[in-house]
Write a protein that holds these residues in place. Sequence first.
Motif, PDB file in Angstrom:
ATOM      1  N   ASP A   1      11.423  11.242 -12.135  1.00 41.06           N
ATOM      2  CA  ASP A   1      11.699  12.367 -13.026  1.00 41.06           C
ATOM      3  C   ASP A   1      11.176  12.130 -14.435  1.00 41.06           C
ATOM      4  N   THR A   2      10.990  10.873 -14.798  1.00 45.03           N
ATOM      5  CA  THR A   2      10.530  10.553 -16.153  1.00 45.03           C
ATOM      6  C   THR A   2       9.042  10.843 -16.360  1.00 45.03           C
ATOM      7  N   ALA A   3       8.296  11.044 -15.285  1.00 52.01           N
ATOM      8  CA  ALA A   3       6.851  11.279 -15.404  1.00 52.01           C
ATOM      9  C   ALA A   3       6.583  12.601 -16.105  1.00 52.01           C
ATOM     10  N   THR A   4       5.641  12.587 -17.034  1.00 50.27           N
ATOM     11  CA  THR A   4       5.312  13.794 -17.803  1.00 50.27           C
ATOM     12  C   THR A   4       4.028  14.454 -17.327  1.00 50.27           C
ATOM     13  N   VAL A   5       3.290  13.777 -16.442  1.00 51.25           N
ATOM     14  CA  VAL A   5       2.027  14.304 -15.925  1.00 51.25           C
ATOM     15  C   VAL A   5       2.150  14.508 -14.418  1.00 51.25           C
ATOM     16  N   THR A   6       1.764  15.693 -13.950  1.00 51.46           N
ATOM     17  CA  THR A   6       1.759  15.967 -12.509  1.00 51.46           C
ATOM     18  C   THR A   6       0.326  16.230 -12.054  1.00 51.46           C
ATOM     19  N   VAL A   7      -0.083  15.515 -11.021  1.00 47.63           N
ATOM     20  CA  VAL A   7      -1.438  15.620 -10.493  1.00 47.63           C
ATOM     21  C   VAL A   7      -1.375  16.166  -9.070  1.00 47.63           C
TER      22      VAL A   7
ATOM     23  N   ASP B   1      -4.097   2.144  -7.785  1.00 46.67           N
ATOM     24  CA  ASP B   1      -3.906   2.679  -9.135  1.00 46.67           C
ATOM     25  C   ASP B   1      -2.864   3.798  -9.133  1.00 46.67           C
ATOM     26  N   ILE B   2      -2.928   4.662  -8.113  1.00 42.71           N
ATOM     27  CA  ILE B   2      -1.953   5.757  -8.011  1.00 42.71           C
ATOM     28  C   ILE B   2      -0.552   5.191  -7.821  1.00 42.71           C
ATOM     29  N   LYS B   3      -0.429   4.222  -6.935  1.00 42.04           N
ATOM     30  CA  LYS B   3       0.877   3.594  -6.674  1.00 42.04           C
ATOM     31  C   LYS B   3       1.478   3.032  -7.964  1.00 42.04           C
ATOM     32  N   LYS B   4       0.682   2.311  -8.735  1.00 41.76           N
ATOM     33  CA  LYS B   4       1.173   1.703  -9.980  1.00 41.76           C
ATOM     34  C   LYS B   4       1.579   2.770 -10.997  1.00 41.76           C
ATOM     35  N   ALA B   5       0.730   3.798 -11.139  1.00 40.78           N
ATOM     36  CA  ALA B   5       1.022   4.841 -12.122  1.00 40.78           C
ATOM     37  C   ALA B   5       2.293   5.602 -11.759  1.00 40.78           C
ATOM     38  N   VAL B   6       2.484   5.854 -10.464  1.00 39.84           N
ATOM     39  CA  VAL B   6       3.695   6.552 -10.016  1.00 39.84           C
ATOM     40  C   VAL B   6       4.923   5.676 -10.206  1.00 39.84           C
ATOM     41  N   GLU B   7       4.841   4.420  -9.793  1.00 37.15           N
ATOM     42  CA  GLU B   7       6.002   3.524  -9.892  1.00 37.15           C
ATOM     43  C   GLU B   7       6.341   3.182 -11.340  1.00 37.15           C
ATOM     44  N   ASP B   8       5.343   3.245 -12.231  1.00 44.06           N
ATOM     45  CA  ASP B   8       5.591   3.011 -13.656  1.00 44.06           C
ATOM     46  C   ASP B   8       6.169   4.244 -14.339  1.00 44.06           C
ATOM     47  N   GLY B   9       6.287   5.340 -13.592  1.00 40.98           N
ATOM     48  CA  GLY B   9       6.859   6.551 -14.154  1.00 40.98           C
ATOM     49  C   GLY B   9       5.909   7.340 -15.034  1.00 40.98           C
ATOM     50  N   LYS B  10       4.603   7.061 -14.911  1.00 41.24           N
ATOM     51  CA  LYS B  10       3.627   7.753 -15.756  1.00 41.24           C
ATOM     52  C   LYS B  10       3.169   9.090 -15.170  1.00 41.24           C
ATOM     53  N   VAL B  11       3.205   9.191 -13.843  1.00 44.55           N
ATOM     54  CA  VAL B  11       2.636  10.371 -13.199  1.00 44.55           C
ATOM     55  C   VAL B  11       3.393  10.705 -11.918  1.00 44.55           C
ATOM     56  N   LYS B  12       3.425  11.992 -11.614  1.00 45.49           N
ATOM     57  CA  LYS B  12       3.883  12.450 -10.310  1.00 45.49           C
ATOM     58  C   LYS B  12       2.664  12.956  -9.557  1.00 45.49           C
ATOM     59  N   ILE B  13       2.679  12.756  -8.236  1.00 45.96           N
ATOM     60  CA  ILE B  13       1.600  13.253  -7.391  1.00 45.96           C
ATOM     61  C   ILE B  13       2.156  14.338  -6.475  1.00 45.96           C
ATOM     62  N   ARG B  14       1.550  15.504  -6.543  1.00 50.43           N
ATOM     63  CA  ARG B  14       1.914  16.559  -5.599  1.00 50.43           C
ATOM     64  C   ARG B  14       0.856  16.570  -4.498  1.00 50.43           C
ATOM     65  N   TYR B  15       1.269  16.148  -3.307  1.00 55.23           N
ATOM     66  CA  TYR B  15       0.334  16.076  -2.182  1.00 55.23           C
ATOM     67  C   TYR B  15       0.263  17.423  -1.473  1.00 55.23           C
TER      68      TYR B  15
ATOM     69  N   HIS C   1       0.820  -1.201   0.000  1.00 58.37           N
ATOM     70  CA  HIS C   1       0.000   0.000   0.000  1.00 58.37           C
ATOM     71  C   HIS C   1       0.865   1.268   0.000  1.00 58.37           C
ATOM     72  N   THR C   2       2.166   1.101  -0.009  1.00 59.12           N
ATOM     73  CA  THR C   2       3.084   2.229   0.105  1.00 59.12           C
ATOM     74  C   THR C   2       3.817   2.449  -1.212  1.00 59.12           C
ATOM     75  N   ILE C   3       3.768   3.666  -1.723  1.00 57.94           N
ATOM     76  CA  ILE C   3       4.431   3.990  -2.990  1.00 57.94           C
ATOM     77  C   ILE C   3       5.944   3.886  -2.839  1.00 57.94           C
ATOM     78  N   SER C   4       6.575   3.221  -3.784  1.00 54.19           N
ATOM     79  CA  SER C   4       8.028   3.113  -3.804  1.00 54.19           C
ATOM     80  C   SER C   4       8.560   4.026  -4.907  1.00 54.19           C
ATOM     81  N   ALA C   5       8.764   5.279  -4.544  1.00 55.82           N
ATOM     82  CA  ALA C   5       9.261   6.288  -5.494  1.00 55.82           C
ATOM     83  C   ALA C   5       9.768   7.468  -4.677  1.00 55.82           C
ATOM     84  N   PRO C   6      10.636   8.287  -5.241  1.00 60.12           N
ATOM     85  CA  PRO C   6      11.151   9.439  -4.490  1.00 60.12           C
ATOM     86  C   PRO C   6      10.035  10.369  -4.025  1.00 60.12           C
ATOM     87  N   ALA C   7      10.190  10.903  -2.807  1.00 60.03           N
ATOM     88  CA  ALA C   7       9.246  11.874  -2.251  1.00 60.03           C
ATOM     89  C   ALA C   7      10.049  13.041  -1.702  1.00 60.03           C
TER      90      ALA C   7
END
Length: 261
Positions: free
Chosen positions: A90-96, A117-131, A72-78
Motif C-alpha cells: 500500500d505504501t507504493a506511490t507508482v503503479t505500473v 528488478d521488479i521483485k526488488k522494487a515491489v518488495e521495497d514498496g516503491k512500485v505496484k504492478i498491475r498484471y 524468483h517469486t515476489i513476496s508482496a500482497p497480490a
Amino acid sequence: MGGAERSARKKKQAARAVVQARSTGGSDRTKVIAGIAVVAVLAVAVIGYVVFQQMKPDTSTTDAIPLAPADHTISAPAVREGNTVLVGKDTATVTVDVYEDFLCPICGTFEKTYGTDIKKAVEDGKVKIRYNILPMLNRLSSPEGYSTDSANAALCVADDGKFNAFHAALFAKQPEEGEAGYTKDQLIKLGKEVGVTSATFESCVQNQTYKSQLDELMSKTSNDPALRDPESGRFRGTPSVAANGKLVDLDNKNWLADLTK
C-alpha cells in the motif's frame, strides 16, 4: 543335320541359358540390395525422429508444473481486481501496468530480464504492478486455447492470494508457441502446489469462470489509444508496459529505475 551339329547347338543354347540366368539373378540381387539400403535409411530416420521427440520438453503430460525458485517469486500482497491482479504494498506511490500472455516467448524473456528488478522494487514498496494477463495467443497453442486457460487459472489463483508463485512458475518453464500448453488439470495441480485451498478453485479453472472478463480485457487493451504503437496505430502487443497513461520504452533498460526515482 548330323548328331555332332545338334549336340554343338544344344551346348550353345545351354550356355546362353546359363548366362541369362546369371544376368537375371544379378539384377534381382541388385534390387534386393537396393531395397535393403532404403529400408535401412528409413529405419535410421525413424529412430532419429523418435529420439528427437523424446528429447523435446514435454508439457502435454499430466506431470506437475515445477515451482519457480523462491528468489524468483515476489513476496508482496497480490489481489485480483476484476480482470487484473494488483501486486504490491500500500505504501507504493507508482503503479505500473504490465501486459503479458503466458504463451508469449518475449514475455518470458521480459520476466527473465526484469523479474529480479521488479521483485526488488515491489518488495521495497516503491512500485505496484498491475498484471494484465491477456488471452491474446490462443490460436498459437495446439490444441488452441492455452492463453485463455492459463490467464483464467491465474485469476482463480489470485482469489486465494497465491498469484505470485503461480505467475513465476508458468514463466519459469514456459510452453512453446505451436506446442501443447499446460492442461487445466496441470494448472489446477500447480495451484494446489502454491497453496490454493479454495473449494471452488477446481471448478473456477475447469469452467473458465473469468473467460468473459478476460475477453473484455483483451478488447479494451486492443482499443486503448495509450497502448497503440505510434507507427502502426495498433496495440503494440505483449509484453507491453504502461505508466501514467503512457507506454514505457522497453528499449531503455533503466525504465523501472526511472519510474521509481
